[in-house]
Design an enzyme around this catalytic site. Sequence first.
Site, PDB file in Angstrom:
ATOM      1  N   HIS A  67       4.000   4.937  -3.424  1.00 45.15           N
ATOM      2  CA  HIS A  67       3.995   5.683  -2.152  1.00 45.15           C
ATOM      3  C   HIS A  67       3.904   7.171  -2.466  1.00 45.15           C
ATOM      4  CE1 HIS A  67       5.177   7.041   1.866  1.00 45.15           C
ATOM      5  NE2 HIS A  67       4.856   5.831   2.260  1.00 45.15           N
ATOM      6  N   ASP A  76       4.462  -2.376   2.963  1.00 54.94           N
ATOM      7  CA  ASP A  76       3.457  -3.442   3.084  1.00 54.94           C
ATOM      8  C   ASP A  76       3.693  -4.623   2.153  1.00 54.94           C
ATOM      9  OD1 ASP A  76       1.350  -0.699   3.526  1.00 54.94           O
ATOM     10  OD2 ASP A  76       1.696  -2.232   5.051  1.00 54.94           O
TER      11      ASP A  76
HETATM   12  C1  SDX Z   1       1.286   3.035   3.592  1.00 51.47           C
HETATM   13  O1  SDX Z   1       1.923   7.950   3.756  1.00 51.47           O
HETATM   14  C2  SDX Z   1       2.591   7.040   4.358  1.00 51.47           C
HETATM   15  O2  SDX Z   1       3.651   7.290   4.858  1.00 51.47           O
HETATM   16  C3  SDX Z   1       1.901   5.649   4.412  1.00 51.47           C
HETATM   17  C4  SDX Z   1       2.762   4.533   4.984  1.00 51.47           C
HETATM   18  C5  SDX Z   1       3.056   4.722   6.460  1.00 51.47           C
HETATM   19  O3  SDX Z   1       4.069   4.185   6.919  1.00 51.47           O
HETATM   20  O4  SDX Z   1       2.164   5.316   7.157  1.00 51.47           O
HETATM   21  O5  SDX Z   1       3.990   4.456   4.250  1.00 51.47           O
HETATM   22  C6  SDX Z   1       2.032   3.175   4.881  1.00 51.47           C
HETATM   23  O6  SDX Z   1       0.132   3.359   3.524  1.00 51.47           O
HETATM   24  C7  SDX Z   1       2.019   2.515   2.382  1.00 51.47           C
HETATM   25  C8  SDX Z   1       1.120   2.480   1.099  1.00 51.47           C
HETATM   26  C9  SDX Z   1       0.239   1.229   1.158  1.00 51.47           C
HETATM   27  N1  SDX Z   1      -0.753   1.231   0.093  1.00 51.47           N
HETATM   28  C10 SDX Z   1      -0.643   0.454  -1.011  1.00 51.47           C
HETATM   29  O7  SDX Z   1       0.295  -0.303  -1.225  1.00 51.47           O
HETATM   30  C11 SDX Z   1      -1.830   0.527  -1.985  1.00 51.47           C
HETATM   31  C12 SDX Z   1      -1.322   0.547  -3.432  1.00 51.47           C
HETATM   32  N2  SDX Z   1      -0.636   1.820  -3.671  1.00 51.47           N
HETATM   33  C13 SDX Z   1      -1.410   2.880  -4.263  1.00 51.47           C
HETATM   34  O8  SDX Z   1      -2.782   2.873  -4.062  1.00 51.47           O
HETATM   35  C14 SDX Z   1      -0.709   4.240  -4.211  1.00 51.47           C
HETATM   36  O9  SDX Z   1       0.565   4.058  -4.666  1.00 51.47           O
HETATM   37  C15 SDX Z   1      -0.669   4.976  -2.886  1.00 51.47           C
HETATM   38  C16 SDX Z   1      -2.015   5.095  -2.265  1.00 51.47           C
HETATM   39  C17 SDX Z   1       0.244   4.302  -1.922  1.00 51.47           C
HETATM   40  C18 SDX Z   1      -0.118   6.377  -3.154  1.00 51.47           C
HETATM   41  O10 SDX Z   1      -1.059   7.019  -3.905  1.00 51.47           O
HETATM   42  P1  SDX Z   1      -0.763   8.448  -4.564  1.00 51.47           P
HETATM   43  O11 SDX Z   1       0.449   9.074  -3.993  1.00 51.47           O
HETATM   44  O12 SDX Z   1      -2.051   9.200  -4.508  1.00 51.47           O
HETATM   45  O13 SDX Z   1      -0.345   8.052  -6.034  1.00 51.47           O
HETATM   46  P2  SDX Z   1      -1.260   8.310  -7.247  1.00 51.47           P
HETATM   47  O14 SDX Z   1      -2.564   7.642  -7.028  1.00 51.47           O
HETATM   48  O15 SDX Z   1      -1.236   9.762  -7.547  1.00 51.47           O
HETATM   49  O16 SDX Z   1      -0.487   7.483  -8.390  1.00 51.47           O
HETATM   50  C19 SDX Z   1       0.365   8.137  -9.295  1.00 51.47           C
HETATM   51  C20 SDX Z   1       0.287   7.268 -10.557  1.00 51.47           C
HETATM   52  C21 SDX Z   1      -1.161   7.072 -11.039  1.00 51.47           C
HETATM   53  O17 SDX Z   1      -1.102   6.815 -12.450  1.00 51.47           O
HETATM   54  P3  SDX Z   1      -1.335   8.085 -13.454  1.00 51.47           P
HETATM   55  O18 SDX Z   1      -2.603   8.785 -13.054  1.00 51.47           O
HETATM   56  O19 SDX Z   1      -0.085   8.958 -13.300  1.00 51.47           O
HETATM   57  O20 SDX Z   1      -1.421   7.448 -14.844  1.00 51.47           O
HETATM   58  O21 SDX Z   1       0.780   5.962 -10.253  1.00 51.47           O
HETATM   59  C22 SDX Z   1      -0.267   5.020 -10.413  1.00 51.47           C
HETATM   60  C23 SDX Z   1      -1.565   5.787 -10.383  1.00 51.47           C
HETATM   61  O22 SDX Z   1      -2.579   5.096 -11.099  1.00 51.47           O
HETATM   62  N3  SDX Z   1      -0.159   4.071  -9.280  1.00 51.47           N
HETATM   63  C24 SDX Z   1      -0.309   2.757  -9.376  1.00 51.47           C
HETATM   64  C25 SDX Z   1      -0.065   2.265  -8.075  1.00 51.47           C
HETATM   65  N4  SDX Z   1       0.214   3.285  -7.263  1.00 51.47           N
HETATM   66  C26 SDX Z   1       0.147   4.409  -8.007  1.00 51.47           C
HETATM   67  N5  SDX Z   1      -0.626   1.954 -10.414  1.00 51.47           N
HETATM   68  C27 SDX Z   1      -0.688   0.616 -10.134  1.00 51.47           C
HETATM   69  N6  SDX Z   1      -0.465   0.079  -8.922  1.00 51.47           N
HETATM   70  C28 SDX Z   1      -0.146   0.857  -7.871  1.00 51.47           C
HETATM   71  N7  SDX Z   1       0.067   0.320  -6.667  1.00 51.47           N
END
Ligand code: SDX
Length: 395
Positions: free
Chosen positions: A272, A329
């Site tokens: 998140h 989710d």
């Molecule tokens: C919602 O914003 C809100 O409030 C949204 C929400 C709401 O109520 O409106 O809470 C609802 O959208 C919840 C999120 C649902 N989405 C997912 O579950 C999709 C999977 N999650 C990711 O795609 C990700 O965690 C996000 C999109 C939720 C957040 O993305 P960020 O903040 O841009 O995080 P990031 O991409 O910068 O990740 C930081 C690190 C990265 O690795 P490094 O570059 O540091 O090596 O964490 C890793 C990412 O690759 N990472 C994950 C991951 N989420 C982040 N690696 C594997 N699996 C994951 N799910």
Amino acid sequence: QTGYITLDSGFSNTGSCTSAITYLDGANGILDYYGYAIEELAENCSFTEVAYLILHKELPTYDQLESFKHDMVRFALLHEDMIHFFDHFPPNASPMSILSTSVNALHNYYPEMDEELDPYGGYTVTAARLLSKIRTIAAFSYKKSIGHPLVYPSARLNYCENFLNMMFDRPNLPYRIRPEFASALNKLLILHADHEQNCSTSTVRLVGSSGCNLYASISAGISALWGPLHGGANQAVVKMLEAILHDGGDFRKYIEKAKDKNDPFRLSGFGHRVYKTFDPRAKIIKQSCAEIMNLLEINDPLLDIALELEEIARTDDYFVSRNLYPNVDFYSGIIYRAMGIPTNMFTVMFAMGRMPGWIAQWTEMVEDKENARIGRPRQVYAGNTRRPFVPMKDR
Ligand code: SDX
């Protein structure tokens, strides 16, 4: 205000804004609507009550709630001309595209922002209309997709019961509303009701900041929610769990895939932008999920896989070092599945829950006349410096 960063009102260059609706503390997993803890609201309120709080800033008195519930009944029908909309979408049309299109079209059928129509002032008639009709649109789109006759909203049923009845009742096979489903749905909608400036809410604000009407602004928010990184994640989680199940339940393989930088796969339902600890909503949904399964005596292998994934991720350095925890989710889709709601409707459920938040955020922005400014996020230019024009013959 003490302890708060004073941000530009309206939209600053970074797209930030000031709001009094929802307070998030991502480090400590705190979520409040107008100062009330989400845990207490989810435990003690109906969704209609929490929607009233988010729309009117205070929890309703008994009379205010009864009047609001009457509005939910009053506005539940769709204009009969709109029923034909559903005849012209292909059978496999995404319910999110039907929802976004239909909400946008509401503008043509209902005069909105018409102060005479709105005795309370503000946009309360339009808000109640949207909150009530999104259920009807969602249920009608489902009925049409399975070729069943539409079931109209009933004055006898509360918000969640009405939705379940419109979804599952049939002339030849009456639907018995299970109180535990209505209660679980009530809790899920409350937990989704607002979440400050997430992607879809920011979209609603940005579109509304141009002076665009409420229906069209929310239609844009529905489109933003659709994405698998946002509200579409609840569908993606169940698809991921089903893939793991069909892959012999080898969840460790998917954990390694999620960690592999060369693999675009991410663990849906994890991580998140704001929460760097357990999403407080996920905690409540996980508990509600276990309760439903026990009540129904269901042993859903997807829940077992989800619990294993969570356990691994909470001990694996890759996830721990990045503060990746289950989000709202991760478990919600398993409950929707248990209720019989099809996977392609999961994000529609998210939109139903988020409706009060979208309306309140839009209204808060529009009513802040002093600071209302069109949203215009800035960019850092990374293109060519100025260069001479090249005529076609010389290219
Ligand atoms: C919602 O914003 C809100 O409030 C949204 C929400 C709401 O109520 O409106 O809470 C609802 O959208 C919840 C999120 C649902 N989405 C997912 O579950 C999709 C999977 N999650 C990711 O795609 C990700 O965690 C996000 C999109 C939720 C957040 O993305 P960020 O903040 O841009 O995080 P990031 O991409 O910068 O990740 C930081 C690190 C990265 O690795 P490094 O570059 O540091 O090596 O964490 C890793 C990412 O690759 N990472 C994950 C991951 N989420 C982040 N690696 C594997 N699996 C994951 N799910």
